[in-house]
Scaffold this motif. Structure first.
Motif, PDB file in Angstrom:
ATOM      1  N   ASP A   1       0.820  -1.202   0.000  1.00 54.23           N
ATOM      2  CA  ASP A   1       0.000   0.000   0.000  1.00 54.23           C
ATOM      3  C   ASP A   1       0.857   1.255   0.000  1.00 54.23           C
ATOM      4  O   ASP A   1       0.591   2.196  -0.748  1.00 54.23           O
ATOM      5  CB  ASP A   1      -0.918   0.004   1.232  1.00 54.23           C
ATOM      6  CG  ASP A   1      -1.952  -1.107   1.144  1.00 54.23           C
ATOM      7  OD1 ASP A   1      -2.268  -1.693   2.183  1.00 54.23           O
ATOM      8  OD2 ASP A   1      -2.430  -1.368   0.033  1.00 54.23           O
ATOM      9  N   SER A   2       1.876   1.266   0.872  1.00 52.91           N
ATOM     10  CA  SER A   2       2.754   2.439   0.908  1.00 52.91           C
ATOM     11  C   SER A   2       3.418   2.647  -0.438  1.00 52.91           C
ATOM     12  O   SER A   2       3.522   3.774  -0.930  1.00 52.91           O
ATOM     13  CB  SER A   2       3.827   2.287   1.974  1.00 52.91           C
ATOM     14  OG  SER A   2       3.256   2.098   3.232  1.00 52.91           O
TER      15      SER A   2
ATOM     16  N   ALA B   1       1.120   4.215  -2.928  1.00 48.29           N
ATOM     17  CA  ALA B   1       0.938   5.644  -2.679  1.00 48.29           C
ATOM     18  C   ALA B   1       2.143   6.425  -3.173  1.00 48.29           C
ATOM     19  O   ALA B   1       2.015   7.478  -3.801  1.00 48.29           O
ATOM     20  CB  ALA B   1       0.718   5.895  -1.188  1.00 48.29           C
ATOM     21  N   LEU B   2       3.324   5.880  -2.912  1.00 52.07           N
ATOM     22  CA  LEU B   2       4.553   6.541  -3.344  1.00 52.07           C
ATOM     23  C   LEU B   2       4.598   6.625  -4.867  1.00 52.07           C
ATOM     24  O   LEU B   2       4.958   7.651  -5.451  1.00 52.07           O
ATOM     25  CB  LEU B   2       5.746   5.739  -2.825  1.00 52.07           C
ATOM     26  CG  LEU B   2       7.019   6.510  -2.565  1.00 52.07           C
ATOM     27  CD1 LEU B   2       6.730   7.695  -1.660  1.00 52.07           C
ATOM     28  CD2 LEU B   2       8.044   5.590  -1.907  1.00 52.07           C
TER      29      LEU B   2
ATOM     30  N   MET C   1       2.129   6.678  -6.892  1.00 54.07           N
ATOM     31  CA  MET C   1       1.172   7.676  -7.361  1.00 54.07           C
ATOM     32  C   MET C   1       1.745   9.082  -7.238  1.00 54.07           C
ATOM     33  O   MET C   1       1.607   9.907  -8.144  1.00 54.07           O
ATOM     34  CB  MET C   1      -0.098   7.567  -6.514  1.00 54.07           C
ATOM     35  CG  MET C   1      -1.231   8.422  -7.015  1.00 54.07           C
ATOM     36  SD  MET C   1      -2.736   7.889  -6.232  1.00 54.07           S
ATOM     37  CE  MET C   1      -3.586   9.429  -6.047  1.00 54.07           C
ATOM     38  N   LEU C   2       2.418   9.356  -6.127  1.00 54.74           N
ATOM     39  CA  LEU C   2       3.019  10.672  -5.941  1.00 54.74           C
ATOM     40  C   LEU C   2       4.114  10.926  -6.965  1.00 54.74           C
ATOM     41  O   LEU C   2       4.232  12.017  -7.512  1.00 54.74           O
ATOM     42  CB  LEU C   2       3.594  10.803  -4.531  1.00 54.74           C
ATOM     43  CG  LEU C   2       2.550  11.098  -3.459  1.00 54.74           C
ATOM     44  CD1 LEU C   2       3.161  10.979  -2.085  1.00 54.74           C
ATOM     45  CD2 LEU C   2       1.977  12.489  -3.661  1.00 54.74           C
TER      46      LEU C   2
ATOM     47  N   ILE D   1       2.542  11.796 -10.215  1.00 54.33           N
ATOM     48  CA  ILE D   1       1.992  13.151 -10.199  1.00 54.33           C
ATOM     49  C   ILE D   1       3.108  14.177 -10.356  1.00 54.33           C
ATOM     50  O   ILE D   1       2.952  15.192 -11.028  1.00 54.33           O
ATOM     51  CB  ILE D   1       1.204  13.416  -8.899  1.00 54.33           C
ATOM     52  CG1 ILE D   1      -0.060  12.565  -8.874  1.00 54.33           C
ATOM     53  CG2 ILE D   1       0.833  14.884  -8.782  1.00 54.33           C
ATOM     54  CD1 ILE D   1      -0.866  12.717  -7.620  1.00 54.33           C
TER      55      ILE D   1
END
Lengths: 360, 294, 247
Positions: free
Chosen positions: A309-310, A313-314, A316-317, A320
């Protein structure tokens, strides 16, 4: 081929290519072991969900955090309609008689679920569509929360926080694949329709679109409703794939997953939605294997639980920050020169102090 | 009558917490157009800081909570949000969602996902007699602290040079910079203040619920979000008032709804929110600087 | 190192391009203390881009800008005013949600000395209409009053150079007259003034030097009477060269 025919073929290219991709994936999985087939089925279900989110978020430029709520609503509706009355009396003894008696076939239940989600989407979306983009996004959070809390507390009808089990397990690899193809087709038809094109125009420049007479609110609303329908369908598929429904499944973690899939794949195009769903499904699969770990000699190596999960998220960042248009870059597959979103305009007039809040 | 007073105090204290949360969110939105979903994690991390130190000393726990929240706020600003300055609000919101998810999952990796009990400020868990009505001391303290922080934040904004710079930057960042306002300073200040507000909220939540868990900030923030939307994005008083109203409404509904409907009070709050938004899509106190070009 | 006669603003070969569009090409000139220099040109001539680049709001493609002898290369937006150049942008850009006095105080935000309060009073003396309305929200002021506020705000940083972008835009003739009177007063205190204007008449009346900008280039420059008398003036202004070269 005449020029007109060639142009039509070019326009249909993304649809054909994406459908072909899905079918190819399904074909490949048919020859794979059962466990892998189930993973692919789940990936295709996620694809429907991400496409559902894309229909609204991608075309309007407004992110919705509430679509998983529609998944939940449709899942429960379909469950209630398609479960055998015997099962229902076990789990939901207080269920109103009318519902308890229903025993619909799978596909009908699915459509009913999707339709219910669409109706709720239309109702909930109505006050939200007039809000500015960012306010609307924030407000869609409340849809998610209201559904989660509401369904979680409506014990007589949903079983509350408990799992509802015994749903007909009719969603296999090819069922999911067919619905995935259908979702892609619907999304494509919408984005090529007049409504879809007008909405995308407003995404680029809202003021110009309004000046041209586009009723942004109405088009957003329509997209939102369609999006709710598709998301609802994905929720039904998920429920009948797992065989159970539980409120907890349809909350923040799933919301994050589909948003991550859309953002990483590229929120500006249908290709992005499809690519995002498939790549991230693959990635999470690999990360899950890493968490399970492997043994060499007597030692067991495994990533800590939650690393997947982490890491997502990383990722995705990072996307972006460094490739904000996502993997697909806002473009549709098969359209080498046509951009769906506005990429690097060179003739934009210089930023000046009257463009209020640009920080750069 | 007594019961009404008790419910009212309860409602106002919850409203205060939501007002503080909404204010923290609104402050960062003002200077950066970022709706910071990760504000939830500021609250959560502050809560876990309390967990670490409450047994040794209450004061230490409070200080730890404040430091944890402010430091985390500044770190997220520096690493995740600074590179994104100038991005549109949608992108920023989605990024903050990712940051929040990252922080939450990392926290779970490190300390596990189960709620942990915390006996924090047990001295406040009693009732006091005010004009013949028995009220929860904790509620009264919450109200007092909320008021103090709201007043303090208002003072910073209105009476200090930094506050002036922040308000100017919120209206017109470019012009503020042209006058010499330094972006980093103003944005870091906004994050620090929001960290402080988050820590205060965490203290009171932990005292009230006796628990910390990885999602403790989320519930507050999601509802505070709605509060800022009702109040009017871009307006700080609007955010605080909006947050307050939503908080008060949820408690009042709890008390007023018939038993059978109580679990659905969120739905009712949403309907109320929806009605407000239909009448006033820009919120109750729309910020003049956010008015449309046309 | 700094002497009173030092050039306040030096621009060399400034070129500003946006993609394929060239907004300013090879602009070169200087402004000294106590001078009013006016850049005149029609809309789209590049005046705003020019001022924006000097103020580091917009990036320059090539060339050198020096404010009070210090280059602006690599200087971020918020530091330009610390070099001594204050900007009064197009449309005034006053903070409507702040009061008049707050707007003025903001102008002094880079200063840490003890004379801010007295400078504030000086501004109120200079602009009595602002004194009357000191506690009012700046958004309630009229166009002319806002322009005064913007100028007063710029003065609060004790600049060596004030740059004004289209100060007469949207103002009634009397308000414009007052603005230009103020500029004259400011000049007499030794502050350099650079004005970009479409409204040639006013600028010609007060400027020490004018530069005609057209299509991104300075086509004529010199004292107002010289420029006005030049036979290529109309052409230079509107960008059409009549016979010979316009230099």
């Amino acid at each position: 081929m005449t020029r007109a025919m060639r142009e039509s073929a070019a326009r249909l290219a993304p649809l054909v290519l994406l459908v072909a991709l899905v079918i190819a994936v399904a074909c490949a999985a048919t020859f794979a072991p059962i466990i892998l087939q189930r993973r692919v089925t789940q990936a295709l279900i996620m694809l429907v969900s991400v496409v559902g989110l894309y229909v609204f978020a991608g075309n309007s430029g407004v992110f919705s955090f509430g679509n998983v709520g529609f998944m939940a609503i449709a899942a429960y509706v379909s469950a209630l309609l398609t479960m055998a009355p015997g099962q229902k009396s076990v789990f939901l003894p207080e269920l109103p008689k009318l519902l308890a008696e229903q025993h619909w076939p799978g596909p009908t239940g699915a459509l009913a679920g999707g339709a219910t989600a669409a109706v709720i989407g239309a109702l909930a979306g109505f006050p939200l569509m007039r809000l500015s983009g960012i306010s609307a996004s924030i407000a869609t959070f409340s849809i998610l929360v209201v559904v989660y809390v509401g369904l979680g507390n409506w014990t007589s009808v949903t079983g509350g926080q408990n799992s509802l089990m015994g749903l007909p397990n009719y969603v296999g690899l090819w069922t999911a694949a067919i619905w995935a193809v259908g979702a892609i087709a619907i999304a494509f038809a919408y984005q090529e329709s007049r409504g879809g094109l007008l909405l995308r125009a407003s995404r680029e420049d809202e003021v110009a679109a309004r000046a041209a007479g586009v009723d942004i609110v109405r088009h957003r609303w329509m997209a939102f409703t369609l999006s709710a329908f598709l998301s609802g369908v994905s929720g039904v598929l998920l429920a009948h794939f797992l065989g159970t429904v539980r409120v907890e499944t349809y909350y923040l973690d799933l919301t994050f997953l589909i948003i991550a899939m859309l953002v990483i794949g590229g929120a500006g195009s249908l290709t992005g939605a499809v690519v995002g769903a498939l790549t991230i499904s693959l990635l999470t699969e690999l990360l899950r294997e890493a968490e399970v770990g492997f043994s060499i000699g007597g030692t067991h190596f495994a990533a800590p639980a939650g690393l997947g999960d982490s890491a997502l998220a990383l990722l995705m960042l990072i996307i972006i920050l460094y490739r904000p248009k996502g993997i697909a870059g806002g473009r549709e597959i098969g359209f080498p020169s046509r951009t769906v979103s506005v990429a690097g305009r060179n003739d934009v007039p210089p930023p000046d102090i009257s463009s209020n809040h640009e920080l750069e | 009558m007594r019961e009404a007073a008790q419910v009212l105090v309860d409602a106002v204290s919850v409203g205060g917490l939501y007002a503080l949360t909404a204010l923290g969110i609104g402050m960062i939105f003002g200077v950066m157009r970022l709706v910071n979903f990760a504000h939830a994690d500021l609250i959560t991390f502050a809560g876990y800081a309390i967990l670490m130190f409450f047994a040794q000393s209450t004061m230490l726990a409070i200080v730890a909570a404040v430091i944890a929240a402010i430091v985390l706020a500044l770190i997220t600003e520096r690493t995740a949000f600074r590179p994104l300055r100038g991005a549109n609000p949608e992108t920023l919101l989605v990024s903050s969602f990712a940051v929040s998810f990252f922080l939450e999952k990392t926290l779970i990796m490190v300390v596990g996902g189960r709620p942990k009990g915390v006996d924090f400020l047990p001295g406040l868990a009693r009732q006091v007699d005010v004009a013949g009505v028995r009220l929860q001391l904790l509620h009264l303290v919450t109200i007092a602290i909320s008021l103090a922080l709201l007043a303090g934040t208002t003072w910073i904004l209105r009476a200090t040079r930094l506050g002036l710079e922040m308000r100017a930057a919120a209206e017109n960042f470019r012009m503020a910079e042209a006058l010499g306002v330094r972006a980093n300073r103003v944005i870091a200040a906004a994050f620090a203040i929001s960290g402080l507000l988050a820590a205060a909220v965490a203290c009171m939540i932990v005292a009230q619920t006796g628990l910390v868990q990885p999602r403790m900030g989320l519930q507050l923030v999601v509802i505070a979000f709605v509060g800022t939307v009702i109040g009017g994005l871009g307006s700080l008083p609007g955010a605080a008032i909006g947050g307050f109203l939503v908080g008060v409404a949820s408690i009042l509904l709890q008390a007023l709804l018939p038993e059978a409907l109580r679990p659905f009070r969120e739905a009712f709050v949403f309907v109320a929110v929806a009605l407000v938004l239909i009448v006033r899509p820009l919120g109750l106190f729309p910020s003049r600087s956010l008015r449309q070009r046309i | 190192m700094s002497s009173a006669s030092e050039v306040v603003l030096r621009v060399e070969d400034l070129t500003i391009r946006y993609g394929s569009l060239t907004a300013v090409k090879d602009a070169t000139f200087e402004v000294g203390p106590g001078e009013i220099v006016a850049i005149i040109g029609p809309n789209g001539a590049g005046k705003s881009s020019f001022l924006s680049a000097i103020a580091a709001i917009a990036p320059k493609t090539r060339g050198r800008v020096e404010i009070c002898g210090r280059s602006t290369d690599g200087v971020p937006r918020s530091e330009i005013v610390r070099l001594g150049a204050a900007l009064v942008p197009e449309g005034r850009q006053i903070f409507t949600t702040l009061s008049v006095i707050e707007n003025l105080k903001l102008g002094a935000t880079i200063r840490r000395d003890e004379e801010i309060a007295s400078d504030l009073e000086a501004v109120f003396v200079e602009f009595p209409v602002l004194a009357e309305r000191r506690r009012q929200m700046a958004g309630l002021l009229s166009g002319g009053e806002q322009q005064m506020l913007a100028i007063g705000r710029a003065l609060m940083s004790r600049p060596r150079l004030i740059m004004l972008d289209e100060p007469s835009l949207g103002l009634a003739p009397m308000a414009i007259a007052r603005v230009y009177d103020k500029l004259t007063a400011i000049r007499s205190r030794g502050v350099a003034i650079l004005v970009a204007e479409q409204n040639a008449a006013r600028a010609f009346a007060v400027a020490d030097r004018v530069l005609i900008m057209s299509h991104g280039r300075f086509s004529l420059s010199g004292r107002p009477d010289e420029v006005r008398a030049h036979r290529d003036f109309d052409g230079a202004y509107f960008g059409v060269v009549m016979g010979g070269v316009s230099r």
